[in-house]
Design a protein around this motif. Structure first.
Motif, short mmCIF file in Angstrom:
data_model
loop_
_atom_site.label_atom_id
_atom_site.label_comp_id
_atom_site.label_asym_id
_atom_site.label_seq_id
_atom_site.Cartn_x
_atom_site.Cartn_y
_atom_site.Cartn_z
N ILE A 165 0.85 -1.20 0.00
CA ILE A 165 0.00 0.00 0.00
C ILE A 165 0.88 1.25 0.00
CG2 ILE A 165 -1.71 1.30 1.32
CD1 ILE A 165 -2.72 -1.42 2.41
N GLY A 166 1.91 1.23 0.84
CA GLY A 166 2.80 2.39 0.93
C GLY A 166 3.51 2.69 -0.39
N LEU A 167 3.98 1.65 -1.05
CA LEU A 167 4.64 1.85 -2.34
C LEU A 167 3.68 2.39 -3.38
CD1 LEU A 167 6.97 -1.28 -2.55
CD2 LEU A 167 7.68 1.11 -2.42
N TRP A 168 2.44 1.89 -3.36
CA TRP A 168 1.44 2.43 -4.29
C TRP A 168 1.22 3.92 -4.04
CZ3 TRP A 168 -3.66 3.91 -2.58
CH2 TRP A 168 -4.42 4.50 -3.60
N VAL A 169 1.08 4.31 -2.78
CA VAL A 169 0.85 5.73 -2.45
C VAL A 169 2.04 6.58 -2.90
CG1 VAL A 169 0.57 7.39 -0.58
CG2 VAL A 169 -0.73 5.25 -0.55
N LEU A 170 3.24 6.18 -2.49
CA LEU A 170 4.42 7.01 -2.73
C LEU A 170 4.83 7.06 -4.20
CD1 LEU A 170 6.48 5.96 0.40
CD2 LEU A 170 5.66 8.26 -0.11
N LEU A 171 4.53 5.99 -4.94
CA LEU A 171 4.90 5.95 -6.35
C LEU A 171 3.77 6.38 -7.28
CD1 LEU A 171 6.96 2.62 -6.42
CD2 LEU A 171 7.83 4.96 -6.31
N SER A 172 2.60 6.71 -6.70
CA SER A 172 1.45 7.06 -7.53
C SER A 172 1.70 8.25 -8.47
CB SER A 172 0.22 7.33 -6.65
OG SER A 172 0.45 8.40 -5.76
N PRO A 173 2.53 9.25 -8.09
CA PRO A 173 2.77 10.33 -9.06
C PRO A 173 3.51 9.88 -10.31
CG PRO A 173 3.36 11.03 -6.83
CD PRO A 173 3.14 9.55 -6.79
N PHE A 174 4.12 8.70 -10.25
CA PHE A 174 4.92 8.22 -11.37
C PHE A 174 4.21 7.12 -12.16
CE2 PHE A 174 7.55 9.29 -7.66
CZ PHE A 174 8.22 10.42 -8.17
N PHE A 175 2.98 6.72 -11.70
CA PHE A 175 2.19 5.70 -12.40
C PHE A 175 1.34 6.36 -13.48
CE2 PHE A 175 1.93 2.75 -8.44
CZ PHE A 175 3.20 2.28 -8.73
N HIS A 176 1.11 5.62 -14.56
CA HIS A 176 0.16 6.06 -15.58
C HIS A 176 -1.26 5.61 -15.22
CE1 HIS A 176 3.13 7.72 -18.28
NE2 HIS A 176 3.81 6.59 -18.28
N HIS A 177 -1.38 4.54 -14.47
CA HIS A 177 -2.69 4.00 -14.11
C HIS A 177 -2.75 3.80 -12.60
CE1 HIS A 177 -3.35 3.40 -18.38
NE2 HIS A 177 -2.21 2.74 -18.44
N ASP A 178 -2.46 4.86 -11.84
CA ASP A 178 -2.34 4.74 -10.40
C ASP A 178 -3.67 4.35 -9.74
OD1 ASP A 178 -2.95 7.40 -11.33
OD2 ASP A 178 -3.01 8.01 -9.23
N LEU A 179 -4.80 4.86 -10.25
CA LEU A 179 -6.09 4.52 -9.65
C LEU A 179 -6.42 3.05 -9.84
CD1 LEU A 179 -8.65 5.33 -8.17
CD2 LEU A 179 -9.64 6.02 -10.38
N ALA A 180 -6.19 2.53 -11.05
CA ALA A 180 -6.46 1.12 -11.31
C ALA A 180 -5.58 0.22 -10.45
CB ALA A 180 -6.26 0.81 -12.79
N VAL A 181 -4.32 0.59 -10.32
CA VAL A 181 -3.41 -0.19 -9.47
C VAL A 181 -3.87 -0.15 -8.02
CG1 VAL A 181 -1.05 -0.31 -8.57
CG2 VAL A 181 -1.42 0.16 -10.99
N GLY A 182 -4.28 1.02 -7.57
CA GLY A 182 -4.76 1.16 -6.20
C GLY A 182 -6.01 0.34 -5.93
N LEU A 183 -6.92 0.33 -6.86
CA LEU A 183 -8.13 -0.46 -6.70
C LEU A 183 -7.82 -1.95 -6.65
CD1 LEU A 183 -10.59 1.46 -9.06
CD2 LEU A 183 -10.65 1.37 -6.55
N ALA A 184 -6.85 -2.38 -7.46
CA ALA A 184 -6.45 -3.79 -7.44
C ALA A 184 -5.85 -4.15 -6.09
CB ALA A 184 -5.45 -4.06 -8.57
N VAL A 185 -4.99 -3.27 -5.56
CA VAL A 185 -4.40 -3.50 -4.24
C VAL A 185 -5.50 -3.54 -3.17
CG1 VAL A 185 -2.92 -2.50 -2.45
CG2 VAL A 185 -2.18 -2.49 -4.84
N PHE A 186 -6.47 -2.63 -3.28
CA PHE A 186 -7.57 -2.57 -2.31
C PHE A 186 -8.37 -3.87 -2.31
CE2 PHE A 186 -12.19 -1.66 -1.97
CZ PHE A 186 -12.25 -1.38 -0.61
N LEU A 187 -8.71 -4.38 -3.47
CA LEU A 187 -9.49 -5.61 -3.57
C LEU A 187 -8.71 -6.80 -3.00
CD1 LEU A 187 -10.98 -5.16 -7.16
CD2 LEU A 187 -12.22 -5.02 -4.99
N LEU A 188 -7.45 -6.91 -3.38
CA LEU A 188 -6.63 -8.02 -2.92
C LEU A 188 -6.41 -7.95 -1.41
CD1 LEU A 188 -4.97 -10.49 -3.78
CD2 LEU A 188 -3.02 -8.96 -4.12
#
Length: 273
Positions: free
Chosen positions: A63-86
């Motif tokens: 979760i922390g890596l997703w948050v901190l690296l989100s400015p550098f992702f092209h699909h940060d919301l989709a990645v976050g939702l996948a992490v949330f579901l899992l």
């Protein structure tokens, strides 16, 4: 060697190194913040476990890596939702109350420090590289100035406790000295650093107050967590300073407050980044 001497001998070179990477910016600064974020998450997870709320051994860092690296992702919301579901699916099936406790503690351990440090990254990315640097520098100097002035002001003049049940050493006198310290830090950034500041001092005075309020609130949050766990310091990684959580607890809430205020100025048309 006194505790204060050890603190100073470590803090000066550490601050110089931190300021250098802040100036360099880019991937170097981002890597430093991500590393600090992961180390804080480890300390917070240990504290949470000692307080009776053990977190998942893996998901806080995902979760922390997703948050901190989100400015550098092209699909940060989709990645976050996948992490949330899992994450939710794997925690809730744990037997007894382990799943619920893990769901709560892992969410906090995964989001608290990374969201605060994400704001620090976002401040560094505002405007061009010089603007981002001087804004980040002003935040650092405000937090450090607040901490130093509050410490010595409270030690020499403190009489009225601020939050005696959470942190007995904090006083209202120290708090007001801390406001003066934050103002001193901002003044240094505005007038002594040879980089044009994007906002006049008058517009930045509310930022001084925000940093002076939310920095200590971050400190009190850390104190309350450590008190619940029965520990004095988050770890012993930093000589004379405890752990990374002990050193960056104020930034975790001060940085978002500062960033939100800067974006407010931008939306209102007072500044342009």
């Amino acid at each position: 060697m006194s505790e204060l001497t050890k603190r100073i001998l470590f803090a000066v070179p550490a601050a110089a190194f931190f300021l250098y990477l802040t100036y360099v910016g880019g991937a170097y600064f981002a890597a430093l913040i991500v590393l600090i974020g992961l180390l804080i998450q480890r300390e917070v997870s240990v504290i949470s476990g000692k307080a009776g709320f053990p977190s998942d051994p893996l998901f806080p860092y995902i979760i922390g890596l997703w948050v901190l690296l989100s400015p550098f992702f092209h699909h940060d919301l989709a990645v976050g939702l996948a992490v949330f579901l899992l994450f939710t699916g794997t925690q809730i099936v744990k037997p007894g109350d382990r799943g619920l406790k893990s769901l709560i503690s892992t969410s906090f351990c995964g989001l608290y420090a990374p969201l605060g440090l994400l704001a620090l990254l976002l401040v560094r990315q505002l405007g061009n590289t010089k603007t981002g640097f001087v804004l980040t520098l002003s935040l650092l100097l405000m937090v450090w100035g607040n901490d130093i002035f509050a410490y010595f002001g409270g030690k020499n003049f403190g009489k009225n406790h601020l939050a005696p049940k959470i942190s007995p050493n904090k006083t209202w006198e120290g708090f007001f000295f801390g406001v003066a310290g934050a103002l001193a830090g901002l003044t240094v950034a505005l007038y002594l650093v040879p980089i044009a500041y994007p906002s006049p001092l008058l517009l930045m005075l509310p930022a001084v107050l925000l940093v002076s309020v939310f920095g200590p609130v971050g400190d009190l949050t850390a104190s309350r967590l450590k008190r619940a766990a029965g520990v004095k310091d988050a770890s012993t990684l930093l000589p004379g300073h405890g752990g990374f959580f002990d050193r960056f607890d104020a930034f975790i809430l001060a940085a978002p407050a500062f960033y939100v205020y800067l974006k407010f100025l931008e939306v209102m048309g007072y500044v342009s980044f």
